[in-house]
Design a protein around this motif. Structure first.
Motif, short mmCIF file in Angstrom:
data_model
loop_
_atom_site.label_atom_id
_atom_site.label_comp_id
_atom_site.label_asym_id
_atom_site.label_seq_id
_atom_site.Cartn_x
_atom_site.Cartn_y
_atom_site.Cartn_z
N ALA A 260 3.67 -7.99 -3.52
CA ALA A 260 4.53 -7.77 -4.62
C ALA A 260 4.54 -8.69 -5.73
O ALA A 260 4.46 -10.02 -5.39
CB ALA A 260 6.08 -7.81 -4.40
N GLU A 261 4.01 -8.13 -6.83
CA GLU A 261 3.64 -9.22 -8.05
C GLU A 261 4.81 -9.24 -8.88
O GLU A 261 5.29 -8.03 -9.54
CB GLU A 261 2.20 -8.50 -8.79
CG GLU A 261 1.07 -8.51 -7.83
CD GLU A 261 -0.22 -8.48 -8.57
OE1 GLU A 261 -0.14 -8.34 -9.87
OE2 GLU A 261 -1.16 -8.48 -7.87
N LEU A 262 5.40 -10.39 -9.28
CA LEU A 262 6.47 -10.32 -10.24
C LEU A 262 6.29 -11.27 -11.57
O LEU A 262 5.82 -12.35 -11.05
CB LEU A 262 7.70 -11.06 -9.26
CG LEU A 262 7.87 -10.42 -8.02
CD1 LEU A 262 9.15 -11.30 -7.30
CD2 LEU A 262 8.50 -9.21 -8.18
N GLY B 233 9.21 -13.20 1.72
CA GLY B 233 8.10 -12.70 2.11
C GLY B 233 7.44 -13.89 3.36
O GLY B 233 8.05 -14.95 3.53
N GLU B 234 6.23 -13.44 4.01
CA GLU B 234 5.71 -14.38 4.69
C GLU B 234 5.08 -15.49 4.00
O GLU B 234 4.92 -16.63 4.62
CB GLU B 234 4.46 -13.44 5.50
CG GLU B 234 5.16 -12.62 6.41
CD GLU B 234 4.10 -11.92 7.40
OE1 GLU B 234 2.98 -12.48 7.65
OE2 GLU B 234 4.15 -10.79 8.09
N GLU C 138 8.59 -2.81 -1.67
CA GLU C 138 9.39 -2.19 -2.44
C GLU C 138 10.86 -2.82 -2.03
O GLU C 138 11.70 -3.02 -2.81
CB GLU C 138 9.58 -0.61 -2.25
CG GLU C 138 8.51 0.10 -2.55
CD GLU C 138 8.40 -0.05 -4.31
OE1 GLU C 138 9.53 -0.29 -4.91
OE2 GLU C 138 7.67 0.29 -4.89
N GLN C 139 11.09 -3.38 -0.60
CA GLN C 139 12.17 -3.99 -0.13
C GLN C 139 12.28 -5.34 -0.96
O GLN C 139 13.37 -5.84 -1.33
CB GLN C 139 12.06 -4.18 1.40
CG GLN C 139 13.55 -4.82 1.64
CD GLN C 139 13.53 -4.67 3.32
OE1 GLN C 139 12.31 -5.29 3.77
NE2 GLN C 139 14.41 -4.38 3.83
N HIS D 121 16.40 -8.10 -7.23
CA HIS D 121 17.21 -7.66 -8.10
C HIS D 121 18.63 -7.87 -7.53
O HIS D 121 19.63 -8.23 -8.34
CB HIS D 121 17.00 -6.22 -8.42
CG HIS D 121 15.82 -5.95 -9.32
ND1 HIS D 121 14.64 -5.75 -8.69
CD2 HIS D 121 16.04 -5.51 -10.70
CE1 HIS D 121 14.00 -5.16 -9.98
NE2 HIS D 121 14.62 -5.42 -11.05
N GLU D 122 18.92 -7.74 -6.30
CA GLU D 122 20.17 -8.00 -5.58
C GLU D 122 20.58 -9.71 -5.86
O GLU D 122 21.74 -9.97 -6.14
CB GLU D 122 20.08 -7.94 -4.18
CG GLU D 122 20.25 -6.15 -3.90
CD GLU D 122 19.85 -5.98 -2.39
OE1 GLU D 122 19.77 -7.08 -1.54
OE2 GLU D 122 19.72 -4.75 -1.98
#
Length: 309
Positions: free
Chosen positions: A234-236, A254-255, A272-273, A279-280
């Protein structure tokens, strides 16, 4: 086809310093497979390839090519190798056909046979219509295909390819990949160095990642991704200056979490999780991307992101 045990290569620099380019590596290349060497500049790939090509003497350890010692049987080995160098070394004063014909004659192939081989190879690399064209009139992709055709004129058992698609556009690269895949189907053993990770994933059955003269990892592309990365990344992207502080807040998602100047990478089996959990926690990235892990993620983890001169 190729077997190396504790293979080493040293040379003396202009300053008189002994430099060990290859520091004791073990390699086994099987018949009919595509075997890759990956690594940053200075990793020892080129030195290893030159030893395999029987043009650079071994400094230590043991190397066998086609069951022969290159120190004793160099000419016999080279007669059964095809070499596609990184830079095209075609003769611009000759046309396309003559580049193949004259090169074939260097191997002592009879005139009639070398003509037949040249015609077969031009058809194989889709250059039959350019048979009488000058080399300087060819596109970059055509020149690379001609260089590969020339390296096949002696019907080699092993084809050495040094950065075969450097500088080519995507269409030309895919045409070249198709030709190389067909060669492998015909039983030719391919040994490839490349800086393109997608190319290594597409072409190589197995590969080694070299760094500072040693082998950092070995395996199939899929096995290496499984061992050294996660299924997804996941790239943020957050506002400039927020990445370090934000990374601390999501370090457990993440790991592994990697902070880059322009984004945060979260390595996880479910990207996706990761985004949902971000966001949570009330965090709002400027942009997000979920992608599968690639060989490039493995490469950068093993060799680092720092430029090597």
């Amino acid at each position: 086809m190729i077997a190396a045990r504790d293979l080493r290569k040293s040379f003396t620099s202009r300053e008189g310093e002994v430099v060990e380019a290859v520091k004791g590596i073990d390699i086994d290349v099987r018949r009919g497979e595509a075997f890759g060497f990956l690594g940053p500049n200075g990793a020892g790939k080129s030195s290893t390839m030159r030893m395999i090509a029987a043009v650079s003497p071994v400094s230590g350890g043991e190397l066998r090519i086609l069951g022969m010692d290159p120190a004793e049987h160099g000419p016999a080995i080279r007669s059964r190798l095809g070499v596609c160098p990184q830079e095209d070394t075609l003769d611009n004063e000759l046309n396309v056909f003559d580049n193949l014909y004259i090169y074939g004659r260097y191997f002592g192939i009879a005139k009639r046979e070398v003509r037949e081989r040249a015609d077969e190879l031009l058809e194989f690399v889709q250059l039959t219509e350019k048979r009488t064209a000058k080399v300087e009139d060819l596109s970059g992709g055509m020149k690379r295909r001609l260089t590969i055709a020339r390296s096949l004129i002696n019907r080699p058992d092993i084809l050495l390819l040094d950065e075969p698609t450097t500088g080519l556009d995507p269409q030309a690269r895919h045409v070249l990949w198709d030709r190389l895949f067909r060669l492998k189907q015909q039983g030719v053993t391919l040994v490839i160095t490349t800086h393109y990770m997608d190319e290594a994933e597409q072409l190589c059955d197995r590969l080694v990642v070299m760094d500072r003269g040693v082998i950092a990892a070995e395996g199939s592309p899929l096995d290496l991704i499984r061992e050294y990365s996660t299924r997804e990344v996941a790239e943020l992207r957050f506002p400039v200056g927020d990445h370090d502080a934000t990374a601390e807040k999501i370090a457990d998602l993440g790991e592994r979490v990697e902070v880059l100047p322009d984004r945060i990478l979260v390595y996880s089996d479910d990207g996706e999780q990761v985004l949902e959990q971000v966001h949570e926690r009330g965090l709002r990235p400027v942009a997000t991307l979920v992608r599968r892990s690639t060989l490039e993620d493995v490469f950068l983890r093993l060799t680092g992101r720092t430029l090597v001169d």
